[in-house]
Scaffold this motif. Structure first.
Motif, PDB file in Angstrom:
ATOM      1  N   GLY A  55      40.960  47.323  45.127  1.00  0.00           N
ATOM      2  CA  GLY A  55      39.699  46.610  45.211  1.00  0.00           C
ATOM      3  C   GLY A  55      39.589  45.443  44.255  1.00  0.00           C
ATOM      4  N   ILE A  56      40.399  45.466  43.204  1.00  0.00           N
ATOM      5  CA  ILE A  56      40.339  44.388  42.212  1.00  0.00           C
ATOM      6  C   ILE A  56      40.579  43.027  42.871  1.00  0.00           C
ATOM      7  N   ALA A  57      41.452  42.993  43.872  1.00  0.00           N
ATOM      8  CA  ALA A  57      41.755  41.721  44.545  1.00  0.00           C
ATOM      9  C   ALA A  57      40.519  41.101  45.182  1.00  0.00           C
ATOM     10  N   SER A  58      39.537  41.921  45.545  1.00  0.00           N
ATOM     11  CA  SER A  58      38.348  41.406  46.228  1.00  0.00           C
ATOM     12  C   SER A  58      37.386  40.702  45.282  1.00  0.00           C
ATOM     13  N   ILE A  59      37.587  40.836  43.978  1.00  0.00           N
ATOM     14  CA  ILE A  59      36.678  40.185  43.025  1.00  0.00           C
ATOM     15  C   ILE A  59      37.394  39.206  42.103  1.00  0.00           C
ATOM     16  N   ASP A 103      38.334  36.268  42.489  1.00  0.00           N
ATOM     17  CA  ASP A 103      37.875  34.877  42.591  1.00  0.00           C
ATOM     18  C   ASP A 103      36.378  34.731  42.316  1.00  0.00           C
ATOM     19  N   VAL A 104      35.714  35.804  41.922  1.00  0.00           N
ATOM     20  CA  VAL A 104      34.284  35.723  41.633  1.00  0.00           C
ATOM     21  C   VAL A 104      34.080  34.983  40.310  1.00  0.00           C
ATOM     22  N   PRO A 105      33.289  33.910  40.300  1.00  0.00           N
ATOM     23  CA  PRO A 105      33.062  33.178  39.052  1.00  0.00           C
ATOM     24  C   PRO A 105      32.485  34.076  37.962  1.00  0.00           C
ATOM     25  N   LYS A 106      32.947  33.858  36.757  1.00  0.00           N
ATOM     26  CA  LYS A 106      32.480  34.538  35.543  1.00  0.00           C
ATOM     27  C   LYS A 106      32.983  35.970  35.405  1.00  0.00           C
ATOM     28  N   ILE A 107      33.846  36.431  36.310  1.00  0.00           N
ATOM     29  CA  ILE A 107      34.478  37.741  36.150  1.00  0.00           C
ATOM     30  C   ILE A 107      35.887  37.547  35.619  1.00  0.00           C
ATOM     31  N   SER A 108      36.189  38.209  34.503  1.00  0.00           N
ATOM     32  CA  SER A 108      37.536  38.216  33.934  1.00  0.00           C
ATOM     33  C   SER A 108      38.150  39.596  34.160  1.00  0.00           C
ATOM     34  N   LEU A 109      39.389  39.626  34.618  1.00  0.00           N
ATOM     35  CA  LEU A 109      40.073  40.882  34.908  1.00  0.00           C
ATOM     36  C   LEU A 109      41.151  41.147  33.866  1.00  0.00           C
ATOM     37  N   GLN A 110      41.279  42.408  33.483  1.00  0.00           N
ATOM     38  CA  GLN A 110      42.338  42.781  32.549  1.00  0.00           C
ATOM     39  C   GLN A 110      42.911  44.132  32.944  1.00  0.00           C
ATOM     40  N   ARG A 111      44.221  44.175  33.117  1.00  0.00           N
ATOM     41  CA  ARG A 111      44.912  45.432  33.395  1.00  0.00           C
ATOM     42  C   ARG A 111      45.328  46.088  32.082  1.00  0.00           C
ATOM     43  N   ILE A 112      45.058  47.365  31.958  1.00  0.00           N
ATOM     44  CA  ILE A 112      45.437  48.124  30.772  1.00  0.00           C
ATOM     45  C   ILE A 112      46.710  48.898  31.105  1.00  0.00           C
ATOM     46  N   ASP A 113      47.811  48.512  30.478  1.00  0.00           N
ATOM     47  CA  ASP A 113      49.111  49.104  30.784  1.00  0.00           C
ATOM     48  C   ASP A 113      49.150  50.586  30.421  1.00  0.00           C
TER      49      ASP A 113
END
Length: 222
Positions: free
Chosen positions: A179-183, A185-195
């Motif tokens: 589901g992460i792929a669906s957001i 490109d949303v402005p003001k959302i930063s994504l971070q994967r925790i290894d």
């Protein structure tokens, strides 16, 4: 419950409050736990992220604890609206189902940890789903029906006016990772994967705690 001598912890009216005893800019963080989880599950995140002057407020999700409400789309939406009006937070935070509730508010800086995008779980996630989710702990009209209603009925806000940090685990549930792929490109959302983190242990990851503290410090400086 493990706490810190630099924190004051009390509970009233089914709301757990953790407040820093150190002076600093007052910032209130409104935080929601995950489906079938106790709010105490968030303490491992709250205590190391309790910056001077900060106060974390953790209301109980409907259908959880010893209350008499059920978890439904209506009670979930009502919890968000009433909590924001009552506590007027500077930041909203959540884990799992709580993260989805938090992401529904585009007007508040948000920390969303492992937000699920679907209540349909991949068979390969069965072991972790059984570890993370226990519908028998939740009052709802049927197993996971309240969870499904909220995930399908409360959308993630895409017209954000405030920044959001969304964190997810490298080994998270497939419904989170896909589901992460669906957001993205949303402005003001930063994504971070925790290894090396999954859904069950992500809140304990030092990398996550460092990132959440950084995000909160930025809010305190504004």
């Amino acid at each position: 419950m493990d706490t810190s001598p630099l924190a004051s912890v009390f509970e009233s009216d089914r709301v757990l409050t953790v407040k820093s005893t150190l002076p600093g800019k007052p910032v209130r963080v409104l935080a929601f736990n995950g489906y079938s989880h106790s709010r105490n599950r968030l303490i491992s995140l709250v205590i190391p992220c309790l910056l001077p002057g900060f106060e974390w407020v953790l209301p109980e999700l409907p259908g959880h604890g010893d209350g008499d409400t059920r978890l439904t789309l209506q009670t979930g939406a009502q919890l968000i609206e009433e909590s924001v009006l009552r506590w007027k937070p500077g930041v909203i935070c959540g884990f799992s189902l709580g993260a989805r509730l938090a992401l529904s508010r585009p007007d508040l800086p948000c920390v969303a940890i492992s937000p699920p995008f679907s209540s349909t779980f991949d068979p390969s996630d069965r072991e972790e789903v059984l570890t993370c989710l226990n519908p028998r702990r939740v009052r709802e009209s049927g197993p996971m029906m309240g969870l499904t209603e909220i995930l399908e009925g409360i959308p993630i806000a895409r017209d954000r006016s405030a920044p959001a940090l969304v964190l997810y685990g490298q080994k998270d549930l497939r419904s989170v990772r896909q589901g992460i792929a669906s957001i993205q490109d949303v402005p003001k959302i930063s994504l971070q994967r925790i290894d090396r983190s999954g859904h069950a242990d992500i809140c304990d990851a030092p990398e996550l705690i460092t990132s959440v503290r950084r995000f909160l410090k930025e809010r305190a400086c504004q």
